[in-house]
Write an enzyme that holds these catalytic residues in place. Structure first.
Site, short mmCIF file in Angstrom:
data_model
loop_
_atom_site.label_atom_id
_atom_site.label_comp_id
_atom_site.label_asym_id
_atom_site.label_seq_id
_atom_site.Cartn_x
_atom_site.Cartn_y
_atom_site.Cartn_z
N GLU C 85 0.85 -1.21 0.00
CA GLU C 85 0.00 0.00 0.00
C GLU C 85 0.87 1.24 0.00
OE1 GLU C 85 -2.94 -1.93 3.30
OE2 GLU C 85 -3.06 0.23 3.00
N CYS C 117 -3.88 -5.06 2.37
CA CYS C 117 -2.90 -5.91 3.03
C CYS C 117 -2.76 -7.29 2.42
CB CYS C 117 -3.25 -6.06 4.52
SG CYS C 117 -3.34 -4.47 5.36
N HIS C 239 -4.30 -12.74 8.89
CA HIS C 239 -3.86 -11.35 8.81
C HIS C 239 -4.01 -10.71 10.19
CE1 HIS C 239 -3.22 -7.28 7.68
NE2 HIS C 239 -4.45 -6.92 7.97
#
Lengths: 144, 386, 351
Positions: C85, C117, C239
């Protein structure tokens, strides 16, 4: 400072900046960084690419407090003449440890970092800097 | 081969000369030199001017033509000579060689630098960095003070030279500069002040470094016959030597000595048929305090590693065994880069004529000037006598 | 989306910058109770890049480590994808600089990826396709970030820096990829408009309808597809925007916490965004024994998840010794104040 924003000047040196590629004289075997066209030792003009391992030791170092253009926000920084294991010397910044941990004779290895980007819109120039050998397995500058 | 003499000298005050441009500064020095020599601008046959970086500092190249024009030297051969901080000394040598070879009889040598027109210190640092290897030293963060800091560190490690001894060089040169009306700094400083002046590149502090300066200097060289026409007090150039070394400091054989200085000095001594012991005093290239210490060793005044002790013992004071930089050196006099090599000649000539007043060296018969480019890639040495 | 374990991870590498800032140090600036926030997030401190580090330098370091583990010639890598990002350029790829630095040029395809992500794991799937079809021998995907944390925002506590690289191939695998499954919808929970300095998010909406729906959907979907259950796996990696979310996911799926905690690097380094789940996976690979099964599910806001089922091989214990491991990077740390952190992250006006 036009030369700091020249794209070809940076691009031309990428292999040396990114991968520490110099030359070896095919005649006498002496190695050079950066690449040269003619060997000052034997006068030989045939060179082949040689990739330096990137490990070596600090010969002499200083802490720079008054930087050249583009490095203001990295200041103060350690700067050293490093003797690579192949016997050739180069100059480079020292990172990856605190300034007080830098010692003459310490073992170092190359790392890939931003060298300079003179303005927010220009090309970012990357290249080699040096950090303690064995990074990150180091403890107060000594290899663990 | 013919003998060559200096018959006229001139220099501006060194410092931040906000009121004057590069061309104005040089013209002022040139006028003073012509008046001192007693010759007119029309007598000059050729012009060599030392300047490191007018292009980068103020965007002006082609100084030979520009300054010949401004100094009233019409249509003569004019050329700018460049060897970083040795530009002035190199210009002197070029002119000297032409007269020696019989090409000219009366030549003006100039030295000029205008550094304070730069927008900021960073720009000056980067421009001075052009005296080093721009691609592999300055680019990765080495500055000019940084290069000499590396030399200082190596000298301190090998010989035990101390920060205090470095500071003593600055203190001595400021003391001398106080008596030099043209010097940029005319106030004395103490060792403590030097050590506390703020690190520029460890171990060098601000007061270990010569300043950013504007200034111009000019000397008139003449062949023997011409000299006798114009001057009662010609100062003869007995020898000239020049050498080069690798540009990058990391390519040198030894970080504690400048090989180019040793080689240039050897050639100058041989040409003059003299040795270091025959030199009464010297103006050496103290761009940083460590540079003076290393220079005194490389020029043969002290053994390798003995330069620090020598300063400590007062041997290089104006009344010492071998006065070094009685003018105040680059440190106190100022260091407008391209002008320095020529300004050293001005100082030497004043001494040899006995016109140095409060900073007069006793028994000033012979002198040596030493001018270095970058971190030692160029060195040029001249020997003078009455 | 079916694979039958014909390709796997040939080499992997991680990199985490050495500076850290404590949650409490950040909280002080905003007048908040730092220890309460740290406890709630399950995060102690986060990593901060050096002044001369960025996503490209982190990607290169991680990639070089992966190469060391893989023991292959860089010229054999014919695809490099970098997901982030915080690519230093909006136009000009991170991947081509990585390729040049590794020596993989010129016979290589490169592209930069963005899916919040999970950009790095999307790259792994792309490499799997090229490798399985024999189009290339080895492909590399890197997830790396120097995440932008808006001053005073909740996410400032955890937005950190780090990355991990994975080399995919058929031979010499340290872990085989048994299969992959992705779960994607258009769910705008967290976003950054072009030219905006900091991302925005929809607060509590980032939980249930976003993270949990897609992570659980992805993990469950993979297990359904492969016919596996929770009990078939020795490790789980999700995550990690904080420690709380993956722990709640584990509870939802009835995963015992021991199977989750080894991969929870977020506690010590914060959320390295595109590096997050890949660094968690790297830590598992650092400690796992041969023949152990790992389920890793990344999450990218916007939103989607990529789930992979991996099984480690006999080659893992020896090959992973060739490069530093995640713990080596976690252990090397130097604390900075908020002021220094702001300088490093260019959050001071005029830098």
């Amino acid at each position: 400072m036009a030369h700091l924003e020249s794209v070809p000047m940076f691009w031309r040196r990428m292999k040396s900046l990114y991968s520490l590629i110099g030359v070896e004289c095919l005649n006498c075997g002496k190695k050079y960084f950066p690449p040269r066209l003619i060997c000052p030792e034997c006068g030989g003009k045939e060179m082949k690419d040689y990739r330096f391992k990137g490990t070596g030791k600090v010969v002499s170092y200083s802490i720079i407090d008054v930087p050249p253009k583009g490095l203001k926000y990295q200041t103060p920084y350690g700067l050293a003449i490093v003797e690579l294991d192949e016997g050739v010397r180069v100059t480079g910044q020292l990172v990856g440890c605190n300034l007080g941990e830098i010692k003459a004779g310490m073992r170092v290895e190359t790392t890939f970092r931003k060298i300079i980007a003179v303005n927010k819109n220009g090309v970012i120039q990357y290249g080699y800097k040096f950090r303690p050998e064995g990074y990150p397995r180091i403890n107060n500058g000594e290899k663990k | 081969m013919r003998n060559v003499a200096v018959i006229g000298v001139g220099m501006t005050k060194f410092g931040e000369l906000w009121d004057y441009s590069l061309r104005q500064i040089f013209t002022m020095a040139a006028i003073e030199a012509l008046e001192d020599a007693g010759c007119s601008n029309r007598d000059i046959e050729a012009f060599y001017v030392g300047n490191m970086s007018a292009g980068l500092f103020i965007g002006q190249e082609h100084l030979g033509a520009l300054l010949a024009d401004n100094a009233g030297l019409k249509n003569i051969p004019a050329m700018r000579v460049e060897g970083a901080c040795a530009s002035g000394g190199l210009a002197l040598r070029e002119a000297y060689l032409t007269i020696k070879a019989g090409e000219y009889d009366l030549v003006m040598v100039g030295g000029i630098e205008k550094m304070s027109d730069s927008p900021c210190t960073e720009d000056v640092t980067t421009t001075l960095g052009a005296a080093a290897d721009q691609e592999w030293e300055t680019f990765v963060g080495l500055t000019f003070p940084g290069a000499y800091a590396l030399i200082a560190k190596a000298h301190m490690e090998r010989y035990g030279t101390t920060k205090e001894q470095l500071a003593m060089v600055a203190v001595k040169n400021h003391k001398n500069g106080k008596n030099n009306p043209k010097a940029q700094f005319r106030r004395e400083i103490t060792i403590e002040q030097v050590l506390a002046s703020g690190i520029v590149a460890d171990p060098l502090s601000l007061l270990d470094c010569s300043p950013i300066s504007d200034g111009g200097a000019a000397v008139i060289l003449a062949s023997e016959d011409m000299a006798k026409k114009f001057s009662d007090t010609p100062v003869w150039i007995l020898g000239s030597g020049q050498a080069s070394d690798t540009l990058a400091l990391h390519d040198r054989e030894d970080l504690t000595s400048l090989k180019a200085t040793r080689l240039a000095a050897e050639k100058a001594y041989t040409a003059a048929n003299m040795g270091p012991k025959d030199v009464n005093f010297a103006e050496v290239h103290d761009c940083f305090t460590i540079a003076e210490i290393v220079a005194t060793e490389d020029l043969g005044f002290f053994h390798p590693g003995g330069g620090g002790k020598a300063v400590e013992e007062g041997l290089t004071e104006v009344d010492g065994k071998i006065p070094i930089n009685p003018s105040g050196g680059l440190k106190a006099k100022g260091h407008p880069v391209g002008a320095t090599g020529v300004a050293q000649v001005v100082s030497v000539v004043e001494q040899l004529r006995g016109e140095a007043h409060k900073r007069q060296v006793n028994r000033a018969e012979t002198a040596l000037t030493h001018n270095v480019g970058g971190s030692g890639a160029t060195a040029v040495v001249h020997i003078f006598s009455r | 989306m079916m694979q039958n374990g014909i390709c796997g991870i040939v080499g992997y590498g991680s990199y985490i910058p050495r500076f850290r800032i404590k949650i409490e140090e950040i909280a002080k600036v905003w007048g908040k109770d730092g220890s309460r926030i740290a406890k709630g997030l399950g995060v102690v401190e986060k990593s901060v890049p050096d002044m001369d580090e960025d996503t490209i330098t982190i990607a290169v370091e991680a990639a070089k480590n992966a190469l060391k583990v893989a023991e292959i010639d860089p010229s054999e890598i014919n695809a490099i994808y970098t997901g982030s990002e915080s690519h230093p350029y909006t136009v000009k790829p991170t991947a081509s600089t990585v390729a040049e630095a590794l020596g993989a040029v010129p016979c290589v395809t490169c592209a930069d990826l963005e899916f919040a992500c999970k950009a790095g794991t999307a790259g792994i799937q792309m490499c799997m396709g090229l490798v399985a079809s024999d189009e290339i021998k080895y492909g590399m995907s890197i997830g790396a970030d120097c995440a932008q944390g808006k001053p005073g925002d909740a996410l400032e506590y955890t937005a950190s820096a780090g990355g991990a690289a994975y080399i995919i191939g058929k031979n010499g695998c340290v872990a085989k990829i048994e299969g992959t499954f992705s779960f994607t919808t258009d769910t705008p929970d967290f976003w950054r408009r072009d030219g905006a300095e900091f991302p925005c998010h929809a607060a509590r909406f980032t939980g249930e309808p976003a993270y949990f729906k897609h992570v659980i959907g992805g993990a469950q979907g993979l297990m359904d597809k492969l016919g596996t259950t929770i009990n078939d796996y020795d490790y789980f990696v999700f995550h990690q925007p904080n420690a709380k979310f993956p722990l709640r996911t584990a509870i939802s799926l009835q995963i015992p916490t021991e199977k989750l905690k080894e991969g929870l690097v977020v506690r010590h380094i914060g959320n390295s965004y595109s590096g997050s789940s890949l660094l968690g996976l790297a830590r598992i690979l650092d400690i796992a024994n041969p023949g152990e099964r790992i389920l890793v599910t990344s999450y990218g806001s916007g939103a989607g998840s990529d789930a992979f089922s991996l099984i480690t091989t006999d080659l893992l214990p020896e090959k992973r010794k060739n490069a530093p491991n995640v713990d080596d990077y976690i252990r090397l740390k130097e604390y900075v104040s908020y002021a220094l952190y702001a300088k490093h992250r260019s959050k001071i006006r005029g830098i």
